[in-house]
Scaffold this active site. Structure first.
Site: not given
Ligand code: NAD
Length: 523
Positions: A276, A242
């Protein structure tokens, strides 16, 4: 500088990013410690798996109650360690974990259960096939500092409910938040060796990859992700990566500008831009560009920046000076290449060591670092576009592909555009919050990563798929075994015709030739 991690004699020190106050010191986990921890986890993993999914779900239920009871204390600890506003610690950390736990409690049994596999192939119909979803064994989790509770929490819970043991190496900046996940799990009934938290630095992370774990779930930056992918490839270690993002927000000419401008500033400045899924690039259709920019600037200037423990602030500090310097470099690069700093663009030293003003840039171009590299700070660059094709081309002109958002009053228009964006998640008329939707898979395309966490796809990453088939006619030798021969070959040809010939006539002829083929083997 007080807010930097200091590594001396294998010690890590964490500081409050808002004040510079020393919060904790940890011994950095070394290679031998990591290896021993993984070995202990391996011993305890099998009994944990054999406990049954219902019992693991019951433990998750206790964990959920404990987290809810202790929500304020935990959210305060997260705020002290990461700097984010206390209310964000409640919503984007505690609530996200509570709801991910709810998802697993409600769905893990169904998603992990065995599944029959019907066989259509005539020769295989005598077999009862099943899919088993079994744990990998020991799952390593390496996590970042920006969501120091919800990222390791949600990933570890999915791994645990599937029957894995977990060894977690949290960010060196936020070990305390991760240790809180552990103390709640232990109190709920997870054995200490089934879930272990090893405070440590990048070296501890490297040691974890080489320790014999069976799967790695890594969340962090693209450069670290690339290094990890290489290490993992050499070991055939399956990984979920990720990684970073450079999420585009598209504001179409029919958007509600009042809503879109509020969405843009929250998307760009939540967690001081250190998400993110932050809005890192904003593209606005030219006819509404000036009105949108004015609304964004007006709202940005009303944001209150300060210590996250103060409930009257909207945005806290950056995590550390290094991150702040990256933001400064990106803004400076944009400024020298002709961008206009419409508001912000400066440190706020009067507030503490790591504060940066929420910043809006106009007149940006795709040559600037601010539009190409992950900034990970409170900066919103805005660029005008004319056509939807141009907007798609600009949004997809990126090495990243984590998330994206589209603001429009026309849902069909938004959904049509969403299909054309290279991203793991596209939100229409909202930003960032996909990570908090427990049913939604989270992850990216291109350099933003491999695999998914959260939801059913995230749970699926925590299991290996095993196929088991039991023959229902165990007393019969199989036709495809030895011996072969001319007669048998003709029967097989007949069998192929019977199943796959285009005309009915040929299928019937094939069936005649195939007769007896499946039975009567001698050897
Ligand atoms: P980072 O890559 O510097 O560190 C992440 C973790 O990896 C830390 O625990 C660190 O100690 C460890 N690490 C560093 N080098 C390592 C190595 N060589 N081998 C093994 N482990 C190593 O990232 P960060 O600064 O902590 O976090 C910010 C980054 O994370 C941003 O790029 C952000 O976009 C990304 N992120 C992605 C997601 C997502 O879900 N896609 C979520 C949050 C953050």
């Amino acid at each position: 500088m007080a807010t930097e991690i200091q590594i001396a004699a294998k010690k890590l020190a964490c500081f409050n990013p808002a004040t510079g106050e020393l919060l904790h010191e940890f011994v950095c986990s070394g290679e031998a410690e990591v290896r021993e921890a993984v070995a202990r986890s391996r011993v305890w993993q099998l009994p944990w798996y054999e406990l049954s999914v219902q019992k693991r779900i019951a433990i998750l239920g206790k964990f959920q109650n404990l987290l809810h009871e202790n929500k304020s204390e935990i959210a305060q600890a997260i705020t002290r360690e990461s700097g984010k506003p206390y209310v964000e610690a409640l919503t984007t950390e505690v609530l996200v974990v509570l709801d991910a736990t709810r998802f697993l409690i409600e769905n893990a049994h169904r998603l992990l259960r065995e599944e029959p596999v019907p066989h259509a192939n005539l020769a295989m119909r005598t077999k009862a096939g099943r899919i088993l979803r079994q744990p990998y064994g020991v799952v390593g989790v390496i996590s970042p500092w920006n969501y120091p509770f919800s990222i390791p929490g949600t990933e570890s819970l999915a791994a645990l409910v599937a029957g894995n043991a977990v060894v977690l190496k949290p960010s060196e900046f936020t070990s305390m938040s991760a240790l809180h996940v552990g103390s709640l799990l232990y109190e709920a009934g997870v054995p200490k060796d089934v879930f272990q938290v090893l405070p440590g630095d990048s070296g501890s992370g490297v040691a974890l990859i080489g320790s014999g774990i069976d799967k790695l779930v890594f969340t962090g930056s693209v450069p670290t992700g690339k290094r990890i992918a290489q290490l993992a490839a050499a070991r055939f270690l399956p990984v979920v990566l990720e990684l970073g993002g450079k999420d585009a927000m598209l504001v179409l000419d029919d958007a509600d500008l009042e809503v879109a401008s509020s969405g843009a500033i929250w998307g760009a400045f939540v967690n001081a831009g250190q998400a993110c899924l932050s809005v890192e690039r904003c593209y606005v259709q030219r006819s509404v560009h000036d009105a949108f920019l004015a609304a964004v600037v007006n709202k940005t200037q009303r944001l209150r920046v300060g210590n996250g423990m103060n409930p009257e602030i909207d945005m806290g500090p950056m995590i550390h000076r290094r991150q702040l310097e990256i933001v400064e470099q990106h803004v400076e690069d944009a400024r020298t290449r002709g961008a206009r700093v419409v508001t912000g663009g400066t440190r706020l030293p009067e507030l503490g060591p790591n504060f940066y003003a929420p910043t809006v840039l106009a007149d940006v171009t795709h040559e600037m670092r601010i539009m190409r590299e992950e900034t990970f700070g409170p900066v919103l660059p805005i660029l005008a576009f004319d056509t939807e094709d141009e907007a798609v081309q600009l949004a997809n002109d990126s090495e990243f592909g984590l998330g994206a958002s589209i603001f429009t009053r026309d849902r069909a228009r938004g959904e049509a555009l969403a299909r054309r964006l290279a991203a793991g998640t596209v939100l229409i008329n909202d930003v960032v919050c996909g990570f908090g939707i427990s049913e939604a898979p989270h992850g990216g395309v291109k350099s933003s990563g491999i695999g998914r966490t959260h939801g059913s796809f995230g749970l699926e990453e925590m299991v290996t798929i095993k196929y088991v088939a039991s023959d229902r006619l165990p007393g019969i030798k199989k036709a495809w075994w030895f011996p072969y021969g001319a007669a048998f070959t003709r029967q097989i040809e007949g069998l192929l015709d019977m199943q796959f010939a285009a005309s009915l006539k040929h299928r019937v002829q094939g069936a005649r030739r195939a007769a007896g083929c499946l039975f009567g083997k001698k050897l």
